[in-house]
Write a protein that holds these residues in place. Structure first.
Motif, mmCIF file in Angstrom:
data_model
loop_
_atom_site.group_PDB
_atom_site.id
_atom_site.type_symbol
_atom_site.label_atom_id
_atom_site.label_comp_id
_atom_site.label_asym_id
_atom_site.label_seq_id
_atom_site.Cartn_x
_atom_site.Cartn_y
_atom_site.Cartn_z
ATOM 1 N N ASP A 511 -30.446 40.037 4.267
ATOM 2 C CA ASP A 511 -30.567 41.395 4.790
ATOM 3 C C ASP A 511 -32.020 41.857 4.771
ATOM 4 O O ASP A 511 -32.451 42.628 5.649
ATOM 5 C CB ASP A 511 -29.704 42.352 3.972
ATOM 6 C CG ASP A 511 -28.214 42.165 4.244
ATOM 7 O OD1 ASP A 511 -27.880 41.465 5.224
ATOM 8 O OD2 ASP A 511 -27.399 42.691 3.469
ATOM 9 N N GLY A 512 -32.792 41.402 3.794
ATOM 10 C CA GLY A 512 -34.218 41.723 3.776
ATOM 11 C C GLY A 512 -34.945 41.122 4.968
ATOM 12 O O GLY A 512 -35.791 41.780 5.601
ATOM 13 N N TYR A 513 -34.628 39.868 5.295
ATOM 14 C CA TYR A 513 -35.224 39.255 6.483
ATOM 15 C C TYR A 513 -34.793 39.986 7.753
ATOM 16 O O TYR A 513 -35.593 40.155 8.687
ATOM 17 C CB TYR A 513 -34.835 37.785 6.564
ATOM 18 C CG TYR A 513 -35.353 36.948 5.419
ATOM 19 C CD1 TYR A 513 -36.568 37.235 4.820
ATOM 20 C CD2 TYR A 513 -34.609 35.880 4.911
ATOM 21 C CE1 TYR A 513 -37.040 36.478 3.759
ATOM 22 C CE2 TYR A 513 -35.082 35.119 3.857
ATOM 23 C CZ TYR A 513 -36.295 35.413 3.284
ATOM 24 O OH TYR A 513 -36.767 34.664 2.241
ATOM 25 N N ALA A 514 -33.544 40.420 7.804
ATOM 26 C CA ALA A 514 -33.077 41.184 8.966
ATOM 27 C C ALA A 514 -33.837 42.508 9.087
ATOM 28 O O ALA A 514 -34.138 42.956 10.197
ATOM 29 C CB ALA A 514 -31.577 41.437 8.853
ATOM 30 N N SER A 515 -34.173 43.125 7.964
ATOM 31 C CA SER A 515 -34.950 44.359 8.002
ATOM 32 C C SER A 515 -36.366 44.100 8.505
ATOM 33 O O SER A 515 -36.943 44.936 9.212
ATOM 34 C CB SER A 515 -34.981 44.998 6.610
ATOM 35 O OG SER A 515 -33.686 45.375 6.186
ATOM 36 N N VAL A 516 -36.934 42.956 8.140
ATOM 37 C CA VAL A 516 -38.256 42.595 8.676
ATOM 38 C C VAL A 516 -38.198 42.492 10.194
ATOM 39 O O VAL A 516 -39.074 43.006 10.919
ATOM 40 C CB VAL A 516 -38.743 41.272 8.049
ATOM 41 C CG1 VAL A 516 -40.000 40.767 8.756
ATOM 42 C CG2 VAL A 516 -39.018 41.454 6.564
ATOM 43 N N ILE A 517 -37.176 41.836 10.699
ATOM 44 C CA ILE A 517 -37.028 41.691 12.154
ATOM 45 C C ILE A 517 -36.814 43.052 12.814
ATOM 46 O O ILE A 517 -37.370 43.339 13.882
ATOM 47 C CB ILE A 517 -35.873 40.730 12.461
ATOM 48 C CG1 ILE A 517 -36.260 39.314 12.013
ATOM 49 C CG2 ILE A 517 -35.513 40.737 13.929
ATOM 50 C CD1 ILE A 517 -35.159 38.298 12.173
ATOM 51 N N ARG A 518 -36.048 43.922 12.183
ATOM 52 C CA ARG A 518 -35.850 45.260 12.739
ATOM 53 C C ARG A 518 -37.155 46.047 12.766
ATOM 54 O O ARG A 518 -37.380 46.845 13.683
ATOM 55 C CB ARG A 518 -34.797 46.024 11.931
ATOM 56 C CG ARG A 518 -33.372 45.647 12.260
ATOM 57 C CD ARG A 518 -32.406 46.709 11.758
ATOM 58 N NE ARG A 518 -32.549 46.947 10.337
ATOM 59 C CZ ARG A 518 -31.899 46.275 9.392
ATOM 60 N NH1 ARG A 518 -31.070 45.313 9.737
ATOM 61 N NH2 ARG A 518 -32.071 46.545 8.115
ATOM 62 N N GLY A 519 -38.008 45.827 11.783
ATOM 63 C CA GLY A 519 -39.302 46.504 11.793
ATOM 64 C C GLY A 519 -40.124 46.134 13.016
ATOM 65 O O GLY A 519 -40.705 46.997 13.683
#
Length: 535
Positions: A511-519
Motif C-alpha cells: 500500500d505504501g508503494y501504491a501511495s507513491v504511484i498515486r503521488g
C-alpha cells in the motif's frame, strides 16, 4: 528422597502399563509431528526418512498427562530459560513433566531446515529494483493504452475538435456559391412571358469574402483551437488515469498473491497441529477441547485464504478488462526500491498536470467564444462577386457584378448579449475549476506521500514485530508441547499473531508503494515517471 523415589516408581509402572498400546496409537503420527514442528519454525518441508528413523519418539508417561515428544531439539533463537529447562531432565521431572536430553544432531538439522525455508514463506522478503518495477508497469500501461476504448473515444473527440479548427479557419477564405435553375413551366391563369427566350437553364456563381468583421472569425478560430488543446490535454489526463488504474490493480493483485502465500503457510501449520492433536486425542480423550480449538483456528485460516483468493480473482477480472489477455507479473517479494519522492518537486509540476491544462484551455476557449459572440452583433463588411448566365426578357446576358456589402444585425431580441454573458460565465467557471484542480492536486500529492512514508515505516515496524512473534510462537510451542507450561490457546494465539503481522507487513509495504504511484499520478507525472510516452 522418599517422595522422589515414589514418584519415579509411579512413572515406571505407568510406562509399563501404557507404553505398548500408546506406542501403537502413535506409530503412524511421527511424520505429522515432524512436519508440524518444521512448519512452525518456517522450514515448511518434512524431514527425510533417515532423519525420521533416528528420531522415533519414546513415549513418556506422567501421572497427569501423556506427552509424546517427537522433536527434542531447540531452535537457535529459543529463549535461554527454555534451553535451561530442557537441558535439566531432573528439574523437569520435579516440575511434573518429563523430556529427553537434547541431541546435537537434531539441533543442527533444525538449523538447516530453518535456513532452507520454502519460497512461499520467503516470497514477501524479496527485493526488486525500481527500474524493473517501472518497466513492468510501463509495459502494462502501454498495453492498456493500446486497447482502451475509453482512451480511443477521447482521441476521436480530439480529432473532432481539430476538425472544428479547420472549419473555423476556412471562413477566412472566399466563400463561393453556385446556383442553377431549370426552365420555367407556367400553368394556371395570369400573365406569361411573350417569349420563352428567358426560360432556359441558368447558372449563377456568387463569391463573398469577409473584409472586416470586428474579429469574429479570429475569435472563433481561437476558441476552436483552445477547445482542441483541451481535447489533447484530456487524452493525457485519461492516459494518466488509466495508468493509475492499471498500476493500482497490479499492485493489489500482487499484494493478494503474497497474502495467499502467507495464508497457505498458516493453513498448513494449523492443519499439522490439528492432525497432531487428533492423534493425541485418540490416546488421551481429555484433550479433545484442544482439538476443537485447533479445528476452529484451521477453519478461520481457511476462511482467510478463501477471502484472499476471492480478492485476487477480482483483480484478475479487472486486469483482464484493462489489459485483455496480456499477462504481466510483478517480481516476487514485497521489498522494492521505490522511495518516497520529494513533495515540493511534485508540487512544482502541478501547472503541467493534464487536468490543469485542460481546465485552462477550456477557460480560454470560453473567453474567445464570448468575444466571437460580441463581434457577431457588430457590422460585417463583405466583398461580393457574382455572375448569372441567365437572360433577361430581351435575351441579354448579365455581366459580372462586384461590390461591397455591409450587413448588421441591429436587433436580435437580446440573444447576442445573453450568449455573451453565458460564454463569460463558462470562462469564469473554468477558471474556478483550474484553482480547484490546483488545490486538490496539491492536497492529494501531500496526502499520498504522507501515507507512503507512514505505510513504509509501519511495514518496517511490522517486519521487526514479525521476527519477534516468530520467536514467541516457537517458544510457546516448545513450552506447550515439551514442558506443559503453556496452554494450546497461547500457541494458537501466537500463531495468529505471527500470521496477522506478516499480512500487515505485506499490506503496509505494498500500500505504501501504491501511495507513491498515486503521488506521481496526482502530479500528472505517472506516465513520465514510468518512462513511456503515450502515442
Amino acid at each position: 528422597m522418599n517422595n522422589n523415589f515414589h514418584y519415579v516408581l509411579t512413572l515406571i509402572s505407568a510406562g509399563f502399563l501404557f507404553a505398548f498400546p500408546a506406542a501403537q496409537g502413535f506409530a503412524g503420527k511421527d511424520d505429522e509431528l515432524l512436519q508440524f514442528v518444521s512448519l512452525a519454525d518456517g522450514a515448511g518441508a518434512p524431514a527425510s526418512k533417515s532423519v525420521r528413523a533416528e528420531q522415533k519418539p519414546t513415549l513418556i508417561m506422567t501421572p497427569d498427562s501423556i506427552a509424546v515428544p517427537a522433536i527434542r531439539e531447540i531452535p537457535q533463537h529459543a529463549g535461554k530459560a527454555e534451553t535451561q529447562n530442557l537441558s535439566a531432565p531432573e528439574q523437569n521431572v520435579k516440575n511434573g513433566s518429563a523430556t529427553l536430553p537434547r541431541q546435537e544432531e537434531q539441533s543442527s538439522r533444525w538449523a538447516r531446515s530453518t535456513a532452507s525455508a520454502p519460497r512461499s514463506q520467503l516470497a514477501e522478503t524479496g527485493s526488486a529494483s525500481g527500474a524493473d518495477i517501472r518497466a513492468l508497469l510501463a509495459r502494462a500501461v502501454n498495453q492498456a493504452v493500446r486497447i482502451s476504448p475509453r482512451l480511443s473515444s477521447v482521441r476521436y473527440q480530439a480529432e473532432a475538435a481539430q476538425g472544428s479548427v479547420e472549419e473555423a479557419k476556412g471562413q477566412r477564405w472566399p466563400q463561393v456559391d453556385v446556383t442553377s435553375s431549370s426552365q420555367s413551366l407556367y400553368f394556371g391563369s395570369g400573365n406569361r412571358p411573350a417569349s420563352g427566350k428567358n426560360d432556359v437553364v441558368s447558372l449563377g456563381v456568387n463569391m463573398a469574402t469577409t473584409l472586416y468583421d470586428f474579429g469574429q472569425t479570429s475569435s472563433t478560430i481561437r476558441a476552436r483551437e483552445d477547445q482542441a488543446s483541451a481535447a489533447d490535454a484530456a487524452i493525457s489526463a485519461e492516459a494518466e488515469s488509466l495508468a493509475l488504474d492499471v498500476s493500482a490493480a497490479l499492485l493489489e493483485r500482487h499484494k493478494q498473491q503474497l497474502i495467499i502465500s502467507i495464508s497457505e503457510d498458516y493453513v498448513r501449520r494449523m492443519k499439522s497441529l490439528t492432525d497432531m492433536l487428533s492423534g493425541i486425542v485418540d490416546v488421551d480423550q481429555g484433550r479433545r477441547s484442544e482439538l476443537t480449538q485447533a479445528r476452529g483456528r484451521l477453519l478461520s485460516a481457511q476462511a482467510s485464504l478463501d477471502s484472499a483468493v476471492a480478492r485476487a480473482r477480482d483483480q484478475d477480472i479487472l486486469l483482464q478488462r484493462l489489459l485483455g489477455h496480456f499477462e504481466v507479473s510483478l517480481p516476487p517479494g514485497s521489498e522494492w526500491e521505490l522511495s518516497v519522492p520529494d513533495g515540493a518537486r511534485l508540487a512544482s509540476q502541478i501547472p503541467n498536470n493534464p487536468l490543469i491544462l485542460k481546465a485552462l484551455a477550456e477557460a480560454r476557449a470560453a473567453r474567445s467564444e464570448a468575444e466571437a459572440v460580441r463581434s457577431s452583433g457588430l457590422p460585417k463588411i463583405n466583398w461580393v462577386v457574382s455572375k448569372n448566365t441567365g437572360q433577361d426578357e430581351l435575351g441579354r446576358r448579365q455581366a459580372f457584378q462586384t461590390g461591397v456589402q455591409v450587413s448588421w444585425g441591429i436587433f436580435r431580441g437580446g440573444s447576442n448579449s445573453a450568449a455573451e454573458r453565458a460564454a463569460l460565465a463558462r470562462a469564469e467557471a473554468s477558471m474556478q475549476s483550474v484553482e480547484e484542480q490546483r488545490r486538490d492536486s496539491e492536497q492529494r500529492i501531500h496526502a499520498s506521500l504522507q501515507d507512503a512514508g507512514a505505510l513504509l515505516e509501519r511495514a518496517a515496524l511490522y517486519h521487526n514485530l514479525t521476527a519477534e512473534t516468530d520467536r514467541i510462537r516457537l517458544a510457546f510451542f516448545e513450552q506447550w508441547y515439551h514442558l506443559g507450561k503453556r496452554t494450546l490457546l497461547d500457541v494458537l494465539s501466537a500463531e495468529s499473531d505471527y500470521y496477522n503481522n506478516r499480512v500487515s507487513e505485506v499490506t503496509s509495504r505494498v500500500d505504501g508503494y501504491a501511495s507513491v504511484i498515486r503521488g506521481y499520478a496526482n502530479a500528472g507525472m505517472l506516465i513520465q515517471w514510468l518512462g513511456k510516452r503515450i502515442k
